[in-house]
Design a protein around this motif. Structure first.
Motif, PDB file in Angstrom:
ATOM      1  N   LYS A 207       0.977  -1.090  -0.027  1.00 15.61           N
ATOM      2  CA  LYS A 207       0.011  -0.181   0.027  1.00 15.61           C
ATOM      3  C   LYS A 207       0.786   1.365  -0.099  1.00 15.61           C
ATOM      4  CE  LYS A 207      -3.843  -2.197   0.189  1.00 15.61           C
ATOM      5  NZ  LYS A 207      -4.735  -1.906  -1.021  1.00 15.61           N
ATOM      6  N   LEU A 208       0.413   2.499  -0.630  1.00 10.23           N
ATOM      7  CA  LEU A 208       1.203   3.642  -0.527  1.00 10.23           C
ATOM      8  C   LEU A 208       1.277   3.836   0.868  1.00 10.23           C
ATOM      9  CD1 LEU A 208       2.352   6.020  -2.235  1.00 10.23           C
ATOM     10  CD2 LEU A 208       0.280   7.228  -2.205  1.00 10.23           C
ATOM     11  N   LEU A 209       0.196   4.067   1.441  1.00  6.82           N
ATOM     12  CA  LEU A 209       0.189   4.332   2.902  1.00  6.82           C
ATOM     13  C   LEU A 209      -0.228   3.284   3.868  1.00  6.82           C
ATOM     14  CD1 LEU A 209      -1.592   7.852   2.939  1.00  6.82           C
ATOM     15  CD2 LEU A 209       0.739   7.310   3.079  1.00  6.82           C
ATOM     16  N   GLN A 210       0.378   2.911   4.983  1.00  7.83           N
ATOM     17  CA  GLN A 210       0.307   1.756   5.654  1.00  7.83           C
ATOM     18  C   GLN A 210      -1.113   1.891   6.479  1.00  7.83           C
ATOM     19  OE1 GLN A 210       3.125  -0.610   5.753  1.00  7.83           O
ATOM     20  NE2 GLN A 210       3.439   0.712   4.133  1.00  7.83           N
ATOM     21  N   ARG A 211      -1.341   0.432   6.467  1.00 13.07           N
ATOM     22  CA  ARG A 211      -2.549   0.035   7.178  1.00 13.07           C
ATOM     23  C   ARG A 211      -2.618  -0.401   8.447  1.00 13.07           C
ATOM     24  NH1 ARG A 211      -5.167  -4.240   3.091  1.00 13.07           N
ATOM     25  NH2 ARG A 211      -6.963  -3.836   4.473  1.00 13.07           N
ATOM     26  N   ARG A 212      -3.614  -0.289   9.316  1.00 10.10           N
ATOM     27  CA  ARG A 212      -3.547  -0.626  10.679  1.00 10.10           C
ATOM     28  C   ARG A 212      -3.075  -1.994  10.767  1.00 10.10           C
ATOM     29  NH1 ARG A 212      -7.989   2.736  11.545  1.00 10.10           N
ATOM     30  NH2 ARG A 212      -7.685   4.658  12.477  1.00 10.10           N
ATOM     31  N   PRO A 213      -2.447  -2.565  11.694  1.00 11.13           N
ATOM     32  CA  PRO A 213      -2.135  -4.221  11.503  1.00 11.13           C
ATOM     33  C   PRO A 213      -3.520  -4.832  12.111  1.00 11.13           C
ATOM     34  CG  PRO A 213      -1.455  -3.251  13.799  1.00 11.13           C
ATOM     35  CD  PRO A 213      -1.663  -2.137  12.725  1.00 11.13           C
ATOM     36  N   LYS A 214      -3.905  -6.023  11.665  1.00  5.53           N
ATOM     37  CA  LYS A 214      -5.058  -6.893  11.742  1.00  5.53           C
ATOM     38  C   LYS A 214      -5.012  -7.172  13.336  1.00  5.53           C
ATOM     39  CE  LYS A 214      -5.640  -8.717   7.291  1.00  5.53           C
ATOM     40  NZ  LYS A 214      -5.815  -9.863   6.562  1.00  5.53           N
ATOM     41  N   GLN A 215      -6.088  -7.392  14.180  1.00  5.46           N
ATOM     42  CA  GLN A 215      -6.309  -7.760  15.436  1.00  5.46           C
ATOM     43  C   GLN A 215      -7.406  -9.050  15.402  1.00  5.46           C
ATOM     44  OE1 GLN A 215      -7.508  -4.318  17.877  1.00  5.46           O
ATOM     45  NE2 GLN A 215      -5.439  -3.486  17.499  1.00  5.46           N
ATOM     46  N   ASP A 216      -6.799 -10.190  15.980  1.00  2.54           N
ATOM     47  CA  ASP A 216      -7.725 -11.253  16.032  1.00  2.54           C
ATOM     48  C   ASP A 216      -8.250 -11.675  14.426  1.00  2.54           C
ATOM     49  OD1 ASP A 216      -7.301 -11.478  18.749  1.00  2.54           O
ATOM     50  OD2 ASP A 216      -8.978  -9.896  19.159  1.00  2.54           O
ATOM     51  N   GLY A 217      -7.482 -11.437  13.692  1.00  4.32           N
ATOM     52  CA  GLY A 217      -7.894 -11.757  12.276  1.00  4.32           C
ATOM     53  C   GLY A 217      -8.919 -10.848  11.642  1.00  4.32           C
ATOM     54  N   ILE A 218      -9.108  -9.631  12.184  1.00  2.04           N
ATOM     55  CA  ILE A 218      -9.889  -8.599  11.821  1.00  2.04           C
ATOM     56  C   ILE A 218      -9.227  -7.581  11.078  1.00  2.04           C
ATOM     57  CG2 ILE A 218     -11.888  -7.098  12.120  1.00  2.04           C
ATOM     58  CD1 ILE A 218     -12.892  -9.085  14.457  1.00  2.04           C
ATOM     59  N   ASP A 219      -9.336  -7.134   9.700  1.00  3.10           N
ATOM     60  CA  ASP A 219      -8.968  -6.103   9.197  1.00  3.10           C
ATOM     61  C   ASP A 219      -9.538  -4.909   9.675  1.00  3.10           C
ATOM     62  OD1 ASP A 219      -7.371  -4.248   7.719  1.00  3.10           O
ATOM     63  OD2 ASP A 219      -7.701  -5.513   5.991  1.00  3.10           O
ATOM     64  N   ASN A 220      -8.706  -3.958  10.469  1.00  2.00           N
ATOM     65  CA  ASN A 220      -9.232  -2.794  10.765  1.00  2.00           C
ATOM     66  C   ASN A 220      -9.574  -1.536   9.757  1.00  2.00           C
ATOM     67  OD1 ASN A 220      -9.741  -3.602  13.538  1.00  2.00           O
ATOM     68  ND2 ASN A 220      -7.554  -3.465  13.459  1.00  2.00           N
ATOM     69  N   ASP A 221      -9.062  -1.870   8.618  1.00  5.23           N
ATOM     70  CA  ASP A 221      -8.931  -0.740   7.659  1.00  5.23           C
ATOM     71  C   ASP A 221      -9.881  -1.261   6.552  1.00  5.23           C
ATOM     72  OD1 ASP A 221      -7.836   1.393   8.867  1.00  5.23           O
ATOM     73  OD2 ASP A 221      -5.838   0.807   7.924  1.00  5.23           O
ATOM     74  N   ASP A 222     -10.576  -0.165   5.708  1.00  2.23           N
ATOM     75  CA  ASP A 222     -10.966  -0.461   4.378  1.00  2.23           C
ATOM     76  C   ASP A 222      -9.955  -0.881   3.426  1.00  2.23           C
ATOM     77  OD1 ASP A 222     -13.391  -0.189   5.216  1.00  2.23           O
ATOM     78  OD2 ASP A 222     -13.562   1.869   4.976  1.00  2.23           O
ATOM     79  N   GLU A 223     -10.014  -1.633   2.565  1.00  3.37           N
ATOM     80  CA  GLU A 223      -9.006  -1.987   1.556  1.00  3.37           C
ATOM     81  C   GLU A 223      -8.317  -0.811   0.751  1.00  3.37           C
ATOM     82  OE1 GLU A 223      -6.772  -4.588  -1.257  1.00  3.37           O
ATOM     83  OE2 GLU A 223      -8.186  -4.938   0.750  1.00  3.37           O
ATOM     84  N   ASP A 224      -8.940   0.208   0.728  1.00  7.02           N
ATOM     85  CA  ASP A 224      -8.102   1.361  -0.043  1.00  7.02           C
ATOM     86  C   ASP A 224      -8.441   2.492   0.645  1.00  7.02           C
ATOM     87  OD1 ASP A 224      -6.646   0.711  -2.550  1.00  7.02           O
ATOM     88  OD2 ASP A 224      -8.173  -0.506  -2.896  1.00  7.02           O
ATOM     89  N   ASN A 225      -8.809   2.380   2.036  1.00  6.04           N
ATOM     90  CA  ASN A 225      -9.117   3.773   3.088  1.00  6.04           C
ATOM     91  C   ASN A 225      -7.853   4.606   2.990  1.00  6.04           C
ATOM     92  OD1 ASN A 225     -10.793   5.037   4.413  1.00  6.04           O
ATOM     93  ND2 ASN A 225      -9.586   4.415   6.276  1.00  6.04           N
ATOM     94  N   GLU A 226      -6.440   4.033   2.228  1.00  3.08           N
ATOM     95  CA  GLU A 226      -5.496   5.029   2.305  1.00  3.08           C
ATOM     96  C   GLU A 226      -5.623   6.325   1.517  1.00  3.08           C
ATOM     97  OE1 GLU A 226      -2.732   3.382  -1.322  1.00  3.08           O
ATOM     98  OE2 GLU A 226      -3.194   1.775   0.257  1.00  3.08           O
ATOM     99  N   THR A 227      -6.481   6.218   0.591  1.00  3.22           N
ATOM    100  CA  THR A 227      -6.983   7.235  -0.366  1.00  3.22           C
ATOM    101  C   THR A 227      -8.053   8.279   0.230  1.00  3.22           C
ATOM    102  OG1 THR A 227      -8.377   5.899  -1.385  1.00  3.22           O
ATOM    103  CG2 THR A 227      -6.256   6.419  -2.408  1.00  3.22           C
ATOM    104  N   ALA A 228      -8.552   7.726   1.416  1.00  4.84           N
ATOM    105  CA  ALA A 228      -9.429   8.792   1.899  1.00  4.84           C
ATOM    106  C   ALA A 228      -8.764   9.720   2.933  1.00  4.84           C
ATOM    107  CB  ALA A 228     -10.586   7.859   2.881  1.00  4.84           C
ATOM    108  N   ASN A 229      -9.299  10.840   3.331  1.00  4.66           N
ATOM    109  CA  ASN A 229      -8.532  11.893   4.017  1.00  4.66           C
ATOM    110  C   ASN A 229      -9.061  11.764   5.472  1.00  4.66           C
ATOM    111  OD1 ASN A 229      -6.174  13.508   3.564  1.00  4.66           O
ATOM    112  ND2 ASN A 229      -7.646  15.113   3.954  1.00  4.66           N
ATOM    113  N   GLU A 230      -9.435  10.643   5.982  1.00  4.35           N
ATOM    114  CA  GLU A 230      -9.750  10.299   7.387  1.00  4.35           C
ATOM    115  C   GLU A 230     -10.684  11.224   7.658  1.00  4.35           C
ATOM    116  OE1 GLU A 230      -6.448  10.324   6.488  1.00  4.35           O
ATOM    117  OE2 GLU A 230      -6.266   7.921   6.817  1.00  4.35           O
ATOM    118  N   GLY A 231     -11.972  11.835   7.171  1.00  6.49           N
ATOM    119  CA  GLY A 231     -12.901  12.351   7.479  1.00  6.49           C
ATOM    120  C   GLY A 231     -12.778  13.564   8.210  1.00  6.49           C
ATOM    121  N   LYS A 232     -13.438  13.893   9.437  1.00  5.70           N
ATOM    122  CA  LYS A 232     -13.708  14.879  10.108  1.00  5.70           C
ATOM    123  C   LYS A 232     -12.382  15.230  11.004  1.00  5.70           C
ATOM    124  CE  LYS A 232     -18.299  16.560  10.024  1.00  5.70           C
ATOM    125  NZ  LYS A 232     -19.465  16.908  10.827  1.00  5.70           N
TER     126      LYS A 232
END
Length: 292
Positions: A207-232
């Protein structure tokens, strides 16, 4: 309003943009893409549907006038796509060889691990970004330089990114952005060096920007959330967290590029003679594959 907050970036961008205006070549770049900003986002074929909707929702929350807003979001997507295309250049980076090379020459390392803030603006122009987004990045680079004053939580997602964010310093009267790589005796602090090497190892993706590590097998980020600007932002307006992360990534790329260029130069000039240099020499074939 707290200086260097996200609200400060919004006001600073409006002031600078209205005062300086924009160049004729990019005054309304979104007109060349059917559908305006929505068309630009749709053109990013690697974006998942949810991520594209996040982009549009964030654009609608922006306090900027429509023309400035569409310039900013259009070029934000464009810049990230261009940087993504460069990621294969770092895929074959030998981080062990890079580390050994850094340890082989303290003076060289001291000179390279510094970056004036003005260079970030030069880089964005090299990517063809001349619009209001260039003004945003200029303000955000100042925000990154004074990030502690914002009292915001850390921006990073991965351990490598968080560690680099923590150790990145800015010296206004000296080298600009830098790392405290040397102890009081003048020796290289290998723990800090490993923080830089850890970030260098992420430049090739996936990924261009790193994603959060998985916890208990659950992915905490959307697949391409790196291109979002993290909302408000905490200020209630748009957040520039994604832009801050991008600027730190540009800083890492700049230092890695400088080190690779120096490595290739020294590799062409002389044969390795010491044990450390021999280790670097063994990594030459891999590191020389990296295009900068």
């Amino acid at each position: 309003m707290v200086r260097y907050s996200d609200s400060w970036v919004v006001d600073r961008t409006m002031f600078e943009y209205v005062s300086d205006g924009s160049c004729a070549c990019c005054g309304m770049p979104y007109l060349f893409q059917p559908g305006g900003i929505q068309g630009l986002i749709a053109a990013c074929t690697d974006l998942e549907t949810d991520a594209a909707e996040n982009e549009l929702n964030a654009a609608e929350k922006s306090p900027w006038p429509p023309q400035i807003r569409e310039q900013i979001w259009g070029d934000r997507v464009r810049l990230r796509l261009k940087m993504k295309k460069e990621m294969p250049n770092y895929k074959d980076l030998d981080v062990n060889g890079l580390r050994a090379f850094c340890l082989s020459d303290k003076m060289m390392l001291r000179k390279i691990i510094q970056m004036p803030r003005a260079l970030i603006l030069d880089f964005t122009k090299d990517y063809g970004i001349h619009s209001a987004y260039c003004t945003v990045l200029q303000a955000v680079s100042e925000q990154v330089a004074n990030f502690k004053l914002t009292k915001y939580d850390a921006d990073g997602r991965s351990d490598a990114e968080l560690a680099f964010e923590k150790h990145l310093k800015f010296n206004k009267r000296g080298p600009g952005f830098t790392l405290e790589l040397f102890d009081k005796k003048g020796d290289i602090d290998e723990e800090v060096l490993d923080v830089f090497i850890g970030m260098a190892g992420t430049l090739g993706g996936p990924k261009l920007l790193q994603r959060r590590p998985k916890q208990d097998g659950i992915d905490n980020d959307d697949e391409d959330n790196e291109t979002a600007n993290e909302g408000k932002s905490k200020d209630g307006g748009p957040s520039f967290q994604g832009d801050r992360r991008l600027i730190r990534l540009l800083i890492v790329r700049y230092w890695v590029n400088q080190l690779l260029a120096k490595f290739k130069e020294s590799n062409n000039e002389t044969e390795c003679s010491s044990g450390v240099q021999t280790e670097v020499q063994l990594a030459a074939d891999e590191m020389s594959k990296v295009n900068i």
